[in-house]
Write a protein that holds these residues in place. Structure first.
Motif, PDB file in Angstrom:
ATOM      1  N   LYS A   5       0.863  -1.188   0.000  1.00 30.31           N
ATOM      2  CA  LYS A   5       0.000   0.000   0.000  1.00 30.31           C
ATOM      3  C   LYS A   5       0.891   1.227   0.000  1.00 30.31           C
ATOM      4  O   LYS A   5       2.126   1.098   0.080  1.00 30.31           O
ATOM      5  CB  LYS A   5      -0.927   0.013   1.218  1.00 30.31           C
ATOM      6  N   ARG A  27       1.266  13.915   0.495  1.00 30.43           N
ATOM      7  CA  ARG A  27       1.945  13.265   1.632  1.00 30.43           C
ATOM      8  C   ARG A  27       3.466  13.300   1.449  1.00 30.43           C
ATOM      9  O   ARG A  27       4.210  13.480   2.408  1.00 30.43           O
ATOM     10  CB  ARG A  27       1.460  11.826   1.803  1.00 30.43           C
ATOM     11  N   SER A  50      -7.226  10.018 -10.787  1.00 27.57           N
ATOM     12  CA  SER A  50      -8.339   9.548  -9.935  1.00 27.57           C
ATOM     13  C   SER A  50      -9.001  10.661  -9.134  1.00 27.57           C
ATOM     14  O   SER A  50     -10.076  10.458  -8.569  1.00 27.57           O
ATOM     15  CB  SER A  50      -7.924   8.445  -8.941  1.00 27.57           C
ATOM     16  N   ARG A 100      -3.603  13.125 -15.607  1.00 27.41           N
ATOM     17  CA  ARG A 100      -4.431  12.498 -16.659  1.00 27.41           C
ATOM     18  C   ARG A 100      -5.831  12.260 -16.102  1.00 27.41           C
ATOM     19  O   ARG A 100      -6.062  12.397 -14.891  1.00 27.41           O
ATOM     20  CB  ARG A 100      -3.745  11.222 -17.166  1.00 27.41           C
ATOM     21  N   GLY A 144      -9.454   9.747 -16.317  1.00 24.72           N
ATOM     22  CA  GLY A 144     -10.117   8.531 -16.779  1.00 24.72           C
ATOM     23  C   GLY A 144     -11.182   8.147 -15.787  1.00 24.72           C
ATOM     24  O   GLY A 144     -11.465   8.872 -14.837  1.00 24.72           O
ATOM     25  N   SER A 204     -12.656  11.134  -2.476  1.00 24.26           N
ATOM     26  CA  SER A 204     -11.846  11.221  -1.262  1.00 24.26           C
ATOM     27  C   SER A 204     -10.609  10.335  -1.404  1.00 24.26           C
ATOM     28  O   SER A 204     -10.739   9.111  -1.505  1.00 24.26           O
ATOM     29  CB  SER A 204     -12.695  10.763  -0.073  1.00 24.26           C
ATOM     30  N   GLY A 205      -9.447  10.943  -1.456  1.00 24.45           N
ATOM     31  CA  GLY A 205      -8.205  10.170  -1.581  1.00 24.45           C
ATOM     32  C   GLY A 205      -8.221   9.253  -2.792  1.00 24.45           C
ATOM     33  O   GLY A 205      -7.605   8.197  -2.774  1.00 24.45           O
ATOM     34  N   GLY A 206      -8.942   9.658  -3.842  1.00 28.67           N
ATOM     35  CA  GLY A 206      -8.980   8.862  -5.075  1.00 28.67           C
ATOM     36  C   GLY A 206     -10.117   7.858  -5.114  1.00 28.67           C
ATOM     37  O   GLY A 206     -10.306   7.190  -6.121  1.00 28.67           O
ATOM     38  N   TYR A 207     -10.885   7.747  -4.036  1.00 28.46           N
ATOM     39  CA  TYR A 207     -12.044   6.848  -4.046  1.00 28.46           C
ATOM     40  C   TYR A 207     -13.319   7.654  -4.279  1.00 28.46           C
ATOM     41  O   TYR A 207     -13.517   8.701  -3.652  1.00 28.46           O
ATOM     42  CB  TYR A 207     -12.188   6.127  -2.700  1.00 28.46           C
ATOM     43  N   ASN A 220     -14.679   1.800   5.025  1.00 31.98           N
ATOM     44  CA  ASN A 220     -14.255   2.899   5.912  1.00 31.98           C
ATOM     45  C   ASN A 220     -14.047   4.237   5.194  1.00 31.98           C
ATOM     46  O   ASN A 220     -14.292   5.288   5.761  1.00 31.98           O
ATOM     47  CB  ASN A 220     -13.004   2.506   6.704  1.00 31.98           C
ATOM     48  N   LYS A 267     -16.068  11.747   7.941  1.00 31.42           N
ATOM     49  CA  LYS A 267     -14.984  12.082   8.876  1.00 31.42           C
ATOM     50  C   LYS A 267     -15.541  12.958  10.001  1.00 31.42           C
ATOM     51  O   LYS A 267     -14.973  13.031  11.077  1.00 31.42           O
ATOM     52  CB  LYS A 267     -13.852  12.810   8.152  1.00 31.42           C
TER      53      LYS A 267
HETATM   54  C1  MLC Z   1      -8.317   5.332   3.883  1.00 29.39           C
HETATM   55  N1  MLC Z   1      -9.210   6.007   4.640  1.00 29.39           N
HETATM   56  C2  MLC Z   1      -9.804   6.915   3.870  1.00 29.39           C
HETATM   57  C3  MLC Z   1      -9.239   6.761   2.597  1.00 29.39           C
HETATM   58  N2  MLC Z   1      -8.326   5.781   2.631  1.00 29.39           N
HETATM   59  N3  MLC Z   1     -10.743   7.828   4.124  1.00 29.39           N
HETATM   60  C4  MLC Z   1     -11.146   8.591   3.125  1.00 29.39           C
HETATM   61  N4  MLC Z   1     -10.649   8.505   1.873  1.00 29.39           N
HETATM   62  C5  MLC Z   1      -9.713   7.600   1.571  1.00 29.39           C
HETATM   63  N5  MLC Z   1      -9.233   7.491   0.334  1.00 29.39           N
HETATM   64  C6  MLC Z   1      -9.545   5.842   6.050  1.00 29.39           C
HETATM   65  C7  MLC Z   1      -8.797   4.750   6.715  1.00 29.39           C
HETATM   66  O1  MLC Z   1      -9.523   3.582   6.619  1.00 29.39           O
HETATM   67  C8  MLC Z   1      -8.659   5.255   8.137  1.00 29.39           C
HETATM   68  O2  MLC Z   1      -9.870   5.137   8.798  1.00 29.39           O
HETATM   69  C9  MLC Z   1      -8.420   6.710   7.912  1.00 29.39           C
HETATM   70  O3  MLC Z   1      -9.112   7.021   6.701  1.00 29.39           O
HETATM   71  C10 MLC Z   1      -6.986   7.123   7.774  1.00 29.39           C
HETATM   72  O4  MLC Z   1      -6.338   6.166   7.018  1.00 29.39           O
HETATM   73  P1  MLC Z   1      -4.854   6.295   6.491  1.00 29.39           P
HETATM   74  O5  MLC Z   1      -4.015   5.260   7.137  1.00 29.39           O
HETATM   75  O6  MLC Z   1      -4.366   7.687   6.534  1.00 29.39           O
HETATM   76  O7  MLC Z   1      -5.117   5.917   4.987  1.00 29.39           O
HETATM   77  P2  MLC Z   1      -4.267   5.001   4.093  1.00 29.39           P
HETATM   78  O8  MLC Z   1      -4.476   3.589   4.409  1.00 29.39           O
HETATM   79  O9  MLC Z   1      -2.869   5.555   4.105  1.00 29.39           O
HETATM   80  O10 MLC Z   1      -4.943   5.246   2.663  1.00 29.39           O
HETATM   81  C11 MLC Z   1      -4.979   6.481   2.060  1.00 29.39           C
HETATM   82  C12 MLC Z   1      -4.637   6.295   0.588  1.00 29.39           C
HETATM   83  C13 MLC Z   1      -5.609   5.239   0.026  1.00 29.39           C
HETATM   84  C14 MLC Z   1      -4.787   7.624  -0.121  1.00 29.39           C
HETATM   85  C15 MLC Z   1      -3.206   5.807   0.414  1.00 29.39           C
HETATM   86  O11 MLC Z   1      -6.924   5.668   0.232  1.00 29.39           O
HETATM   87  C16 MLC Z   1      -5.370   4.919  -1.401  1.00 29.39           C
HETATM   88  O12 MLC Z   1      -4.507   4.124  -1.749  1.00 29.39           O
HETATM   89  N6  MLC Z   1      -6.144   5.546  -2.293  1.00 29.39           N
HETATM   90  C17 MLC Z   1      -6.060   5.232  -3.719  1.00 29.39           C
HETATM   91  C18 MLC Z   1      -7.434   5.006  -4.241  1.00 29.39           C
HETATM   92  C19 MLC Z   1      -7.403   4.516  -5.672  1.00 29.39           C
HETATM   93  O13 MLC Z   1      -6.661   3.635  -6.073  1.00 29.39           O
HETATM   94  N7  MLC Z   1      -8.268   5.066  -6.472  1.00 29.39           N
HETATM   95  C20 MLC Z   1      -8.343   4.714  -7.881  1.00 29.39           C
HETATM   96  C21 MLC Z   1      -9.792   4.570  -8.293  1.00 29.39           C
HETATM   97  S1  MLC Z   1      -9.838   4.346 -10.037  1.00 29.39           S
HETATM   98  P3  MLC Z   1      -9.953   4.629  10.301  1.00 29.39           P
HETATM   99  O14 MLC Z   1     -11.391   4.686  10.626  1.00 29.39           O
HETATM  100  O15 MLC Z   1      -9.379   3.264  10.299  1.00 29.39           O
HETATM  101  O16 MLC Z   1      -9.111   5.641  11.075  1.00 29.39           O
HETATM  102  C22 MLC Z   1     -10.389   5.811 -10.650  1.00 29.39           C
HETATM  103  C23 MLC Z   1     -10.260   5.973 -12.111  1.00 29.39           C
HETATM  104  C24 MLC Z   1      -9.022   6.730 -12.442  1.00 29.39           C
HETATM  105  O17 MLC Z   1     -10.761   6.680  -9.940  1.00 29.39           O
HETATM  106  O18 MLC Z   1      -9.056   7.623 -13.277  1.00 29.39           O
HETATM  107  O19 MLC Z   1      -7.996   6.410 -11.870  1.00 29.39           O
END
Ligand code: MLC
Length: 523
Positions: free
Chosen positions: A243, A268, A292, A314, A316, A424-427, A488, A493
Motif C-alpha cells: 500500500k 503526503r 483519480s 491524466r 479517466g 476522497s483520496g482517489g475513491y 471505511n 470524517k
Molecule cells: C483510507 N481512509 C480513507 C481513505 N483511505 N478515508 C477517506 N478517503 C480515503 N481514500 C480511512 C482509513 O480507513 C482510516 O480510517 C483513515 O481514513 C486514515 O487512514 P490512512 O491510514 O491515513 O489511509 P491510508 O491507508 O494511508 O490510505 C490512504 C490512501 C488510500 C490515499 C493511500 O486511500 C489509497 O490508496 N487511495 C487510492 C485510491 C485509488 O486507487 N483510487 C483509484 C480509483 S480508479 P480509520 O477509521 O481506520 O481511522 C479511478 C479511475 C481513475 O478513480 O481515473 O484512476
C-alpha cells in the motif's frame, strides 16, 4: 510462448511483449523476494489450470477480495488466461456491500482473504457460488494449495476483442452500484496506447526497461488496469508495495523510473522535510503521474519546485479507462497544471451543451467520450446503460469541462460534475448511498452528505443530520453506527446535527449552502 492467431485475450498481448530474458525480474516485492517473468507466467499458468479444471463457461466471473500481492496479480492474469471475467472488490467493503456485489455478478469462484473466510463464505454460498477459496498476503491460502498440484503450462483461452474481461463496480447517484463491463479490447487498447504515450516504448527502444513504483491498490482501474497493465505490456519491472506508505515509497524511489498515484500520494510526499524527500530521492525518476482525483495546481507547482519534476495529470474512469492525458513528450505539447491534457490517440472527447450539441472550444459543457477503451455497458442494467450513452453512442461521463480557455484548444480542463459525487483520496463516494444508511439509523429524520476540502484526502465526506424531535443523537454515535456497514473510506470524517436542512423554493436540499457552511471543517 506463441501467440495464438487472432487471440484478443489481453494475456496474449502480454505474452507477446515479455522481455526476451524470461529470467529477468518482473516484480520485486517489499520483503525483497523477486519474481521473474517466467515465475509470473508459470504461477498464473497453475492458477489458470485450476480454474479450467472447474469446467466453467467462458465469461464466468471470478470475484476476488484479497490484499495486494504478486499472487493477486497472478490470479487476475490467470482469470484472463482461462477466458473468465475478473471482478476485483475493494478490501474495505463490508458484509452488506459484498452481499450486493456477489448476488449481482453471481461469480463461479470467490477468492477472499483467509481471515475473512468465515464471514464471506456464507455470503458467497447465498449468491450460489460453488467455489470459495482463500489467498493471503504471504503466499498462503487454499487457492495456491490447489494450484500447486496443477501443471504450469497453460494455453491462453481464445477470446474475441469484445468478450468480457472484467467487471468493475462503481457506485451511482441512485445509491445502487453498477458493474461496468470491460472487454479485452478495452484493456488491451488502453495499455498499448499508454505504452507509447507515456514513453515506456521509447525507453524500451533505447535498450532500457522502466521500473514502476506500484503503491496503488490492485482492485481499481488505477492500480490494476493503468499501472499493472501498462507495466506488463511495457515489459517493465514493478516494485510492488502492499500500500502507499510514505517511508517505503521514499526508500524505493531511487531505484524506480515511474510512479503513478492519486494526489494524496503527492501531498503526503511534499509534507516530508526536504532532507527526506527532494531531488536526491527522485534522481532516477523520469515520470510522476497523477489521477483519480483533481490535482491542485499548487501541488503541481510545489512538486516541481521540490523535485524538478512536472507531475503529469491524466483523466479517466472505471467505465472508460484512460481518456485524456497531459503529454509526456514535449513535442506533443507541455504539461499544463490545472488541465488534464489532450485526448489520447483513438479516444474521442467532446463537450456537449444542454441541447446535446457539441460546444466550441472555451464553452463549458458535459464531457462525452468514445473509443476502443469505452466499456460496453453496465452488467445486467440495459436501461441504465441506455441512459448513460447518447443516441450516437458516446458515453456521458458526468464530468463538466471545457477545451481551451487559458490553455490551447486541444487541452481539456474539468470544472465540475453533473453527478453528486465526492472523491476522497482517489475513491469515489456517492452521497445518496451514505444518506441511505444514515437515514436508517433510529432517531434520524434525514441527512445530507457532502464533500468538503481536506488537506490529505482532497475532499472528505461530511454528514449533516436532522433528528426527530426529542431525540438526542450524538454525531459520534452516528459515525460509529456506520462502521462495519460500509467501507471505511465512505464513513463521514465528521457529522453535524442541525435543526433543518436548507432548501430552495422547490424543496430541494441546497448542498452548496452546506458545502459553504462547512468548508473550513478540516482547514
Ligand atoms: C483510507 N481512509 C480513507 C481513505 N483511505 N478515508 C477517506 N478517503 C480515503 N481514500 C480511512 C482509513 O480507513 C482510516 O480510517 C483513515 O481514513 C486514515 O487512514 P490512512 O491510514 O491515513 O489511509 P491510508 O491507508 O494511508 O490510505 C490512504 C490512501 C488510500 C490515499 C493511500 O486511500 C489509497 O490508496 N487511495 C487510492 C485510491 C485509488 O486507487 N483510487 C483509484 C480509483 S480508479 P480509520 O477509521 O481506520 O481511522 C479511478 C479511475 C481513475 O478513480 O481515473 O484512476
Amino acid at each position: 510462448m506463441n501467440r495464438p492467431r487472432g487471440n484478443q485475450n489481453l494475456y496474449a498481448e502480454v505474452e507477446r511483449r515479455v522481455p526476451p530474458d524470461l529470467d529477468s525480474v518482473c516484480i520485486e516485492a517489499l520483503d525483497g523476494l523477486t519474481y521473474s517473468w517466467r515465475d509470473l507466467h508459470l504461477g498464473s499458468g497453475c492458477i489458470a489450470n485450476w480454474l479450467l479444471s472447474l469446467r466453467l463457461k467462458p465469461g464466468d466471473r471470478v470475484a476476488a477480495q484479497v490484499e495486494k500481492s504478486p499472487e493477486c496479480l497472478m490470479l487476475y492474469l490467470a482469470t484472463l488466461r482461462a477466458g473468465l471475467a475478473y471482478v476485483p472488490l475493494n478490501t474495505a467493503y463490508q458484509r452488506g456491500e459484498l452481499d450486493y456485489f456477489l448476488r449481482d455478478c453471481e461469480p463461479a469462484v470467490v477468492v477472499c482473504a483467509p481471515s475473512r473466510l468465515a464471514e464471506i463464505e456464507p455470503i458467497a454460498r447465498a449468491a450460489r457460488c460453488a467455489h470459495v477459496v482463500t489467498l493471503g498476503e504471504q503466499r498462503d491460502g487454499t487457492l495456491l494449495e490447489a494450484a500447486a498440484t496443477e501443471a504450469t503450462a497453460c494455453e491462453v483461452i481464445h477470446r474475441a476483442a469484445d468478450d468480457l474481461a472484467a467487471i468493475l463496480y462503481t457506485s451511482g447517484t441512485t445509491g445502487r452500484s453498477k458493474g461496468a463491463m470491460l472487454s479485452h479490447r478495452n484493456l488491451t487498447s488502453n495499455a498499448v496506447t499508454l505504452d507509447e504515450f507515456w514513453g515506456f516504448k521509447a525507453v524500451r527502444d533505447s535498450g532500457q526497461r522502466d521500473v514502476l513504483l506500484h503503491a496503488l491498490p490492485l482492485f481499481h482501474v488505477h492500480g490494476l488496469f493503468v499501472a499493472s497493465n501498462a507495466a506488463l505490456v511495457a515489459g517493465a519491472r514493478m516494485l510492488m508495495l502492499p500500500k502507499f506508505d510514505v517511508a517505503k515509497v521514499i526508500e524505493g524511489l531511487p531505484r524506480c523510473t515511474v510512479m503513478m498515484g492519486v494526489p494524496t500520494f503527492y501531498t503526503r510526499l511534499l509534507a516530508q522535510p526536504e532532507s527526506r524527500f527532494g531531488r536526491t530521492q527522485c534522481r532516477s525518476m523520469r515520470l510522476f503521474i497523477a489521477g483519480s482525483a483533481p490535482l491542485l495546481a499548487e501541488t503541481h507547482q510545489q512538486f516541481e519546485q521540490r523535485t524538478g519534476h512536472r507531475i503529469l495529470e491524466r483523466y479517466g474512469m472505471s467505465e472508460t479507462l484512460m481518456l485524456v492525458s497531459n503529454p509526456y513528450f514535449e513535442a506533443n505539447g507541455g504539461r499544463i497544471a490545472g488541465t488534464v491534457g489532450v485526448a489520447l490517440p483513438e479516444v474521442g472527447v467532446r463537450i456537449a451543451g444542454d441541447d446535446g450539441v457539441a460546444c466550441p472550444a472555451g464553452a463549458i459543457g458535459a464531457v462525452q467520450v468514445s473509443g476502443p477503451n469505452v466499456f460496453s455497458g453496465y452488467w445486467r442494467m440495459p436501461d441504465k446503460t441506455k441512459e448513460e450513452f447518447t443516441d450516437d453512442g458516446w458515453f456521458k461521463t458526468g464530468d463538466v469541462g471545457h477545451f481551451g480557455g487559458a490553455a490551447p484548444d486541444s487541452y481539456l480542463t474539468l470544472v465540475g460534475r453533473s453527478k453528486d459525487l465526492i472523491i476522497s483520496g482517489g475513491y469515489n463516494v456517492y452521497p445518496k448511498e451514505i444518506e441511505g444508511y444514515i437515514d436508517a439509523i433510529a432517531g434520524v429524520v434525514e441527512s445530507a452528505v457532502i464533500g468538503v476540502p481536506h488537506t490529505d484526502f482532497g475532499e472528505a465526506v461530511l454528514a449533516v443530520i436532522v433528528c426527530k424531535g426529542g431525540e438526542t443523537l450524538e454525531p459520534a454515535n452516528v459515525v460509529e453506527a456506520l462502521k462495519g456497514q460500509i467501507a471505511n473510506y465512505k464513513i463521514p470524517k465528521r457529522a453535524f446535527i442541525i435543526d433543518d436542512l436548507p432548501r430552495n423554493t422547490m424543496g430541494k436540499v441546497q448542498k452548496n449552502v452546506l458545502r459553504d457552511r462547512y468548508k473550513g471543517t478540516f482547514a
